[in-house]
Motif scaffolding. Structure first.
Motif: not given
Length: 757
Positions: A364-368, A471-486, A488-489, A746-751
């Motif tokens: 899913a990370k590399e979408y392949k 499983s790896p933890a979700p991405a964390v925003a700079r303020n320490g809260s859970s981020a909506a974006y994870t 991918r790559h 596109a996905e790595v660009g969004r990362d």
């Protein structure tokens, strides 16, 4: 015609008549063939005068009360004008036959268990080996001497022209005997020595359950190892031309020359025995009850109809019997199924590739879809077990774990806990524990097994990688809260490698260059000798498995080519070096040499990038540098030489050769990962600069651009190059990439955009 240009063997004819497995073969000097079978009979086959292809049964010998295995010819004599035959059976008897009358003239009894091998020496004495761990010499119908010394069943006996004999045993050894005295024990095989043959004027050949064929000097020195079979090797034979043949449980007869497999002949069953006819034709004995004659003479080959019928027989049998998870291979979806994305990370999908079932895992990370490996066996295939390193299993899977790492063997038995098997296998192979669920799902899907969901220990940390099973933890925003974006790559973990090679092409190119040196007075001293050429072919054969130790002579030979041949001729040797670096012993050797002031790898890279710079050298040189990241032994070396290596290979960025650019992007990505782990700020800035040069829209190859972008993202994610990364060019690059029509770009660009915001 050169060695590598010899025509392939083609089917000449099939010897049809036996009702069960053909277990033993022997060929007479006049071209007659004898076959021994599980149907308790021995048959003699003769090619009629003027017959182009076929053989006919001229005699059927019946007398054994159980299946017949080994057979050997007796030379014609006054008593046996047409010659005699010796056969050994499960019934513990050694029978001597008069071929002319098809009658038993001697019934030699003395062994207590099955007869495994028979032979006739130059004096006409009969030798027999048995599961009772002895060898007997018979003369005039009586036991002359008994050889004791092996610690297990004796599987093979071979008389030598000197009068000595060699034996092979389930105790994994060969023994050389003078009379009843063992004068030498040959050690090297890791499992039963099943077959022996004489290599004229050179030494002894042995076939083993460990899957290898080896050549030995009579003094006991191992001269060569031939690796290529995927199961027990039952038999081996040699011809005066230098051809070697072997037969295996894997259903192939293989032809070897100079240590390299030059042809694999597929059969519709296990190949029990192989032998050569005086004219060079090959005879094979198969578990389908048929012996077959194979020829290189196109005038004697079977008709096109017969060849097509045999090809169809092989294909039909494979498709009818091969299943994956209880599903026939021909009922599996084709490669088009991989055009649909997976539902979740780690999802496994098995598709049909040719006549094989191949497993893929959704990344899913590399979408392949990542290729896991071919399913070698499955429920309903065969009742025969698979062997790995001398141990028998219900399944032995070839598993390609991806990320450029070499294929591994995964053994499994019914009833085992798939999670325990996965944990043990990952530990043995020093692979990240993050692969655990993929390995388990692969086992479950391809064996029909079931397992309860595992209970993960959240405190567990993999000793090799630091990975946890959770499983790896979700991405964390700079303020320490859970981020909506994870992400991918990025960040990338672990190194990418170039671990496949066209071995035949490498060998052919080196032989071509060497032939040119041999005929050129100016370069004649650079040419390899015949023995060195043979040794180089052995090295290439060893590289295919990466499990055989290399000798000092191998390293010296490669070094000589790399450092002394003109630079325009070294690219095939660079390819050999690249593959050797994947072998832990070789990585350690080159690291030690570098520490001692003889840096073969670095000097080879300097030569590969010297003027005039050739694309072939640039590509292979960059791949050599990439593969230096495989083993820890060279980790310090890669870091110490980072600046010089990147500068030497920087021409790759401007190259019109896509392979060169991809190799350099991979090198940059590997450096990014390693430098983040070592927290080397200065090195990260240098690598970031190289990655930025390759990641722009001017790069038309998707994979090159993708790897460069992942390298940038991995460096930015570390936070150590934050001040350098936050410039307009990098931000603009992220925006452009995120708008790419290519999904993975596109996905790595969004990362990248997420990290830069």
């Amino acid at each position: 015609m050169g060695e590598l240009e010899a025509p392939d063997f083609k089917l000449r004819c099939q010897l049809l008549g036996h009702e069960e497995d053909v277990r033993g073969l022997c060929a007479n000097v006049d071209g007659r063939i004898a076959t021994g079978s599980r149907d308790k009979s021995v048959r003699i086959w003769t090619a009629p005068e003027g017959e182009v292809g076929g053989y006919l049964v001229t005699k059927t010998l019946v007398g054994h009360t159980s299946f017949v295995g080994p057979i050997a010819w007796l030379a014609p004599s006054e008593d046996f004008p047409e010659g005699g035959l010796v056969s050994g059976g499960m019934d513990t008897r050694v029978l001597v036959w008069n071929v002319e009358t098809a009658s038993i003239v001697q019934d030699l009894q003395g062994h207590k268990l099955q007869i495994t091998s028979v032979a006739v020496d130059a004096n006409g004495d009969i030798l027999s080996a048995s599961v009772d761990s002895t060898v007997r010499r018979w003369r005039m119908g009586k036991t002359l001497e008994v050889l004791h010394g092996h610690k297990g069943p004796v599987q093979a006996v071979l008389p030598l022209p000197s009068g000595e004999i060699v034996t092979g045993s389930s105790d994994t050894t060969l023994k050389l005997w003078k009379g009843t005295t063992c004068v030498h024990t040959f050690s090297g095989h890791s499992d039963t020595v099943r077959g022996l043959a004489l290599m004229p004027n050179i030494g002894i050949l042995s076939a083993s359950h460990d899957g290898s064929v080896r050549m030995w000097a009579v003094t006991g020195e191992q001269l060569m190892e031939m690796v290529g079979h995927t199961a027990i090797v039952y038999s081996v034979a040699a011809h005066a031309s230098g051809d070697i043949a072997s037969g295996s449980e894997d259903g192939f007869a293989k032809i070897w020359k100079g240590g390299s497999c030059i042809q694999s002949i597929e059969h519709p069953g296990c190949v029990w025995d192989v032998t050569f006819l005086p004219n060079g034709d090959l005879v094979t004995a198969c578990s389908d009850g048929v012996a077959r004659v194979w020829t290189r003479d196109s005038q004697h080959s079977a008709s096109l109809e017969e060849l097509e019928a045999y090809k169809s027989l092989i294909l039909t049998r494979k498709m009818q019997t091969k299943t994956v998870g209880g599903v026939k291979v021909d009922n599996l979806p084709g490669l088009e199924a991989l055009q649909q994305p997976g539902a979740k990370d780690g999802q496994t999908r098995i598709v049909r590739e040719g006549d094989s079932g191949v497993a893929y895992s959704w990344n899913a990370k590399e979408y392949k879809w990542d290729k896991i490996g071919e399913v070698v066996d499955g429920p309903g295939d065969s009742l025969d077990k698979k062997s790995l390193n001398g141990v028998t299993y219900d399944y032995v899977f070839d598993v390609d774990i991806g990320d450029g790492l070499p294929t591994r063997k995964l053994p499994y038995n019914h009833g085992q806990n798939p999670y325990d098997v996965a944990d043990q296998w990952l530990a043995n192979e020093e692979l990240p524990a993050g692969y655990r669920e993929q390995v388990v799902q692969f086992i479950l899907q391809n064996t029909g097994s079931t397992a309860a969901p595992p209970q993960f220990d959240p405190a567990f940390v993999d000793p090799y990688t630091g990975d946890s099973f959770v499983s790896p933890a979700p991405a964390v925003a700079r303020n320490g809260s859970s981020a909506a974006y994870t992400l991918r790559h990025i960040p990338k973990k672990g190194s990418l490698l170039f671990d496949t090679a066209q071995y035949d092409g490498i060998a052919k190119k080196i032989l071509e260059f060497n032939a040119a040196f041999s005929s050129d007075e100016q370069h004649k001293t650079l040419a390899l000798s015949g023995h060195e050429v043979q040794r180089l072919q052995v090295m290439i054969s060893m590289l295919k498995e990466l499990n055989s130790p290399f000798a000092d002579v191998d390293f010296n030979l490669l070094t000589r080519i790399l450092l002394l041949w003109p630079t325009q001729y070294i690219f095939p040797a660079l390819d050999i070096l690249r593959m050797m670096l994947l072998h832990p012993q070789c990585a350690t050797y080159f690291a030690k040499d570098a520490g001692d002031g003889k840096d073969v790898v670095m000097e080879s890279l300097r030569r590969a990038t010297s003027e005039p710079m050739l694309a072939a050298n640039l590509v292979t040189g960059a791949r050599v540098a990439v593969n230096c990241f495989k083993h820890h032994a060279l980790h310090t070396w890669t870091m110490d030489h980072r600046s010089e290596i990147l500068d030497l290979l920087a021409e790759c960025c401007k190259s019109t050769n896509k392979s060169a650019r991809l190799a350099y992007a991979t090198l940059v990505l590997n450096y990014a990962v390693s430098l983040v782990e070592s927290k080397d700020d200065g090195g990260q800035i240098q690598v970031l600069s190289a990655a930025l040069e390759m990641a722009g829209p001017q790069e038309q190859d998707v994979e090159v651009q993708f790897r460069a972008l992942v390298a940038i993202g991995t460096l930015i994610h570390s936070g150590q190059v934050k001040s350098v990364a936050l410039d307009l060019d990098t931000a603009s690059l992220a925006v452009n990439a995120s708008n790419s029509p290519v999904a993975k770009i596109a996905e790595v660009g969004r990362d990248l955009k997420y990290l830069l915001d």
